[in-house]
Design an enzyme around this catalytic site. Structure first.
Site, short mmCIF file in Angstrom:
data_model
loop_
_atom_site.label_atom_id
_atom_site.label_comp_id
_atom_site.label_asym_id
_atom_site.label_seq_id
_atom_site.Cartn_x
_atom_site.Cartn_y
_atom_site.Cartn_z
N GLU A 329 6.57 -18.69 51.14
CA GLU A 329 6.08 -19.87 50.45
C GLU A 329 5.31 -19.49 49.19
O GLU A 329 4.42 -18.64 49.24
CB GLU A 329 5.14 -20.69 51.35
CG GLU A 329 5.82 -21.34 52.54
CD GLU A 329 4.85 -22.18 53.35
OE1 GLU A 329 5.30 -22.84 54.29
OE2 GLU A 329 3.62 -22.18 53.04
N CYS A 330 5.61 -20.14 48.09
CA CYS A 330 4.85 -20.05 46.85
C CYS A 330 4.59 -18.59 46.46
O CYS A 330 5.49 -17.91 45.99
CB CYS A 330 3.56 -20.85 46.97
SG CYS A 330 2.86 -21.34 45.36
#
Length: 456
Positions: A329-330
């Protein structure tokens, strides 16, 4: 089912009003008086719960009414308060501020109403005299079910407090339960994603002790406990979560990768995962595992150190090349790209498992709540699977992926995102797995299949 949970929420008229400082001060003061609190943050923010966690010694949790249902929020509040004497919730933004300019959905007010939590309004007195009474009165009457039971006056000197308290209680029908002066020595610094993380604050424990001393001196803690004790019983439903498979999941966790929802991690453990934490900054290799999670954080601040750890970069590539199931994620997604450019535009080599670069910009990109819909079968769901999520990043990449469609909360914008196949989900969006527990179950099943194949 019903549960008796003494609880309060600290809310304010807007951001930067002192919510985190006063929440931490009260948490520390309660602890020092022998009261065991549980801590929660309204909304998706990762950083404020880190400060709560440093104070109380156990993980603070997020309750977000966009990513989670009302029923799940009530359940997680009860579940995570069972061993505590009081639950302390910190609001987000202004008390009534929700999904859009005219909406209270997913606001602190919404959460307080759903959980029937008494609210203490923090009023910033800087630059105001009797006008602060008008603001307080407005908040207390803006909605009939506002839940506000008391006020703390922030940025006020001890000498002025008695006059302000008398004036406000004369002009409004709300009780003032204390004040907080400006404490420069306890100020918490900010940067592009909000406050700096708790682990980076110099002398954090000393600052928290100073805050607690001030809370004991200027806030009526006994009255806060009385207000919390008058909270109504919570109606909730026990969630049915059963173990699926015993698997080992490696989770990146250090200063560069630190954005995780504790309840998501707990859900994976309940489903059978043994979580093994490691540092992409300092360790030489990913621990032996059946699955990998690379969370968000601040890789852009540690590009040089991440790039120099070539042993870890090679290990990441090896693990993923073996088709180990992975959620990135991210910041974790950025780490899988070929390069990350720092704030000066200098590129640093990363894992290179995915083609493309990440570059820091001077503004938030695709900021806010989104609903994700899968465009193909993948690690977490079948085609058409949905989950609510959010994005919050100052970087952007040349390869954001196209296997999910994102729609913002107003429905006005749509875009493609996320690299997804049967072994990988990697992109900018942040997920809370309690938003759709089937995503977590699918991940565990895939890790179990991988383990069976790995063990021969």
């Amino acid at each position: 089912m019903k549960a008796v949970i003494p609880r309060i929420m600290f809310a304010a008229a807007g951001s930067s009003s002192g919510k985190t400082t006063i929440t931490c001060a009260v948490l520390q003061a309660l602890l020092e008086q022998g009261v065991n609190p549980a801590a929660f943050k309204c909304g998706p923010d990762y950083i404020d719960p880190m400060f709560h966690t440093e104070v109380i010694g156990t993980k603070s949790r997020n309750l977000d009414l966009f990513m989670l249902s009302e029923e799940v929020c009530r359940y997680l509040l009860v579940k995570n308060s069972e061993q505590s004497q009081i639950a302390v919730l910190e609001g987000v933004m202004g008390y009534y501020d929700g999904l859009g300019i005219g909406s209270t959905v997913a606001s602190s007010y919404h959460l307080a109403a759903v959980t029937q939590t008494p609210v203490i309004l923090i009023a910033n007195c800087a630059g105001s005299a009797i006008s602060i009474a008008a603001l307080i009165q407005g908040f207390c009457h803006f909605r009939p079910d506002n839940g506000i039971k008391g006020v703390i006056l922030n940025n006020l000197t001890p000498s002025l407090y008695p006059q302000y308290k008398e004036m406000i209680e004369k002009e409004t029908d709300i009780q003032v339960v204390g004040y907080f002066p400006k404490l420069k020595e306890c100020a918490l610094e900010s940067r592009h994603l909000g406050l700096i993380t708790a682990s980076e604050v110099e002398d954090l424990q000393q600052k928290m002790k100073l805050l607690a001393i001030q809370a004991r001196e200027s806030i009526d803690l006994k009255q806060l406990l009385r207000i919390a004790g008058r909270a109504a019983e919570i109606d909730y439903h026990e969630a049915a979560i059963e173990k699926i498979s015993a698997v080992k999941i490696a989770v990146a966790r250090d200063k560069a990768f630190c954005f995780y929802y504790q309840d998501s991690l707990d859900l994976l453990e309940t489903l059978g995962a043994e979580l093994q934490y490691f540092s992409p900054l300092d360790d030489q290799a990913v621990p032996e595992c059946d699955g990998l999670i690379l969370g968000g954080g601040y890789p852009e601040l540690y590009t040089g150190q991440l790039a120099r750890n070539t042993s870890m970069l090679a290990s990441i590539r090896h693990v993923l090349s073996n088709n180990t199931p992975c959620i990135a994620e991210c910041g974790g997604f950025m780490y899988l790209l070929e390069r990350i450019a720092d704030k000066d535009g200098k590129p640093y080599p990363m894992a290179g498992y995915l083609e493309g670069d990440a570059v820091l910009t001077d503004k938030l990109n695709r900021f806010g709540y989104i609903t994700l819909t899968a465009q193909k079968d993948n690690l977490l769901c079948d085609k058409g699977g949905k989950i609510n999520a959010h994005e919050f990043h100052y970087s952007d990449s040349t390869a954001n992926g196209s296997n999910f469609t994102a729609v913002n909360s107003s429905g006005s914008k749509t875009w493609d995102c996320i690299h997804a196949d049967e072994n990988l989900v990697a992109g900018y969006p942040h997920l809370h797995l309690w938003g759709n527990p089937e995503f977590a179950r699918s991940f565990i099943r895939k890790c179990g299949s991988f383990r069976t194949a790995r063990m021969g």
